[in-house]
Design a protein around this motif. Sequence first.
Motif, mmCIF file in Angstrom:
data_model
loop_
_atom_site.group_PDB
_atom_site.id
_atom_site.type_symbol
_atom_site.label_atom_id
_atom_site.label_comp_id
_atom_site.label_asym_id
_atom_site.label_seq_id
_atom_site.Cartn_x
_atom_site.Cartn_y
_atom_site.Cartn_z
ATOM 1 N N MET A 127 0.811 -1.117 -0.023
ATOM 2 C CA MET A 127 -0.019 0.119 -0.080
ATOM 3 C C MET A 127 1.029 1.270 0.020
ATOM 4 N N ILE A 160 1.864 4.800 1.043
ATOM 5 C CA ILE A 160 1.270 5.725 2.033
ATOM 6 C C ILE A 160 1.836 6.884 2.114
ATOM 7 N N CYS A 177 0.536 10.082 3.609
ATOM 8 C CA CYS A 177 0.195 10.104 5.033
ATOM 9 C C CYS A 177 1.039 11.087 5.725
ATOM 10 N N LYS A 188 -6.191 12.688 1.281
ATOM 11 C CA LYS A 188 -5.960 11.181 0.952
ATOM 12 C C LYS A 188 -5.130 10.637 2.177
ATOM 13 N N GLY A 189 -4.119 11.465 2.441
ATOM 14 C CA GLY A 189 -3.233 10.785 3.577
ATOM 15 C C GLY A 189 -4.063 10.616 4.923
ATOM 16 N N LEU A 205 -6.325 7.635 4.744
ATOM 17 C CA LEU A 205 -5.493 6.553 5.086
ATOM 18 C C LEU A 205 -4.922 6.185 6.234
ATOM 19 N N PHE A 256 -7.623 4.720 8.379
ATOM 20 C CA PHE A 256 -7.929 3.215 8.158
ATOM 21 C C PHE A 256 -6.587 2.503 8.834
ATOM 22 N N LEU A 257 -5.638 2.869 8.812
ATOM 23 C CA LEU A 257 -4.225 2.013 9.273
ATOM 24 C C LEU A 257 -4.368 2.308 10.618
ATOM 25 N N ASN A 307 1.543 -4.808 3.209
ATOM 26 C CA ASN A 307 0.318 -5.012 3.594
ATOM 27 C C ASN A 307 -0.281 -6.410 3.392
#
Length: 526
Positions: A458, A460, A463, A470-471, A474, A477-478, A517
């Motif tokens: 993935m 990232i 981030c 977008k970061g 993510l 979600f992480l 991932n």
Amino acid sequence: MTSRMKCLALDYERFHRCFRMFLEVSSEHQATHKFIHENLPDILTCIGEGKTTFDVISVGTGTGEVDLEILSQLIKVLPDVKVGCDMVEPSEPMLEKCKELVLRTPNLENVNFTWNQMTASEFEKRWRHRQSEKKLDFIHMIQMLYYVTDTAATISFFRSLLNENGKLLIILIAGESSWGKLRCTYGNELYCTEITQCVTAADIKRYLTAEGISFETFVLPSTMDITECFIPGDEKGELLLDFLTEVLDFSHSAPPELKAGVMSFLRSPDCSSQVNGRIIFSNNLEVLVWLLAVQYVLGHYPVGGPVTEAELSDTGRYVSLRDALVVFIVSCTDSRFPVPDAAKQPQNKTEPPPCFTVVEPSWVFFHGAHYCSKCDGWCDQKMVDCVTISFFRSLLIENGKLLIILVAGESGWGKLWDTYGKELCCTEITHWVTAADIKRYLTAEGISFETFVLPSTMDITECFIPGDKKGELLLDFLTELQDFSHSAPPELKAGVMSFLRSPDCSSQVNGRIIFNNNLEALVLDP
């Protein structure tokens, strides 16, 4: 290894005595025998279907007992095939014993043996020198990668010899076994010589995953009674200690401090358990097999795409819609594993119990209570509640399968949760659990299972760009935390961000930050 200590492999007679003693007190051969008779025939059948010839290389043949057991199964499932078998073994005494065993073994008329008294690296050099274009159907390396200097190069070479549908099989001690823990703790002092190396199945899996090589694993539970190792002067115990440490006459040649440390570690709960007054050492093995057909079924159909009976049958493995009429998808989110149309509406039959259960998704939102009020879901962190798994296994018919897909324990997710699980993942909804936790539970319960590693990454990078939408999504979600970027305590956020960027979790590729991932699919028997 100190200059006074010598490698056990240098003394064939002593090594052979130690090995025979090991077989006497361990269940390793029984575990290997079970795999060869229960799991290997399907693999060999899949490789050999439609063939008239079948070429095999045994790397590290030893005295040949296991090799001939494999050949017997091959002949059983492919009785009309002509088999060519290269036996590769550097020890002349062992190879001679193998030849004697071949002469005493019936039903080998269709097998043509080629004897190669040489190391794996010598075999490679000779093969390259001959510029042979011959391809192999099946290559096995059973408990031999400890004796090569470059495991990655050895695996790469032998993989290059395989036919399109060929398979390479490796058996090694499991990384989580007592052997693995002993080698992790004392590997530098005991095993790192020009002859033997400190390597486990976990090391090979890390290499294969990093290379994007798909593989299947089988765990072979095994134990060894090492009680006599703790009786001073006991001959049986001294032979076992030599075999455990791979040091010739360990009891008398090891420095006192090293000997005391090893003996204490062998007796500790990390290595052994007490059973009826005996000290039982965990001797678990893992089998790694290249099995691309099943990887295709698990990972390469488009999301929501239909899977026909013919497509599944082409894999030659356990998924067959002729039997699998009922499929349960147990999930709190939409499953990414497509439900075969033929499984949705059984025809001309009352609905039978399921013989193939799919547990999804990968992100640990496994909650059996949505299906059955008897299931309590996952319990406390790192403690697997067996009720959920036990219930769904109980629904399976005799040849049924239960499939669980979770993040791999050695993935970036697994390491993140190991480090920050208590702060991030333990809530009433989500819990900190990986495929490694499930495998430990299954092994402890004696439940047989297969595993498939599904390499995945993935990106990232965003981030680490402050304010990037977008970061931020993510990161939520992480971490499984809502608005992590703004709600997390500064110290926790700094720690997580640093850890996500570290080599434990991610790698740098063309200026991008790529997160590991990886997933694991576990397939359980009833």
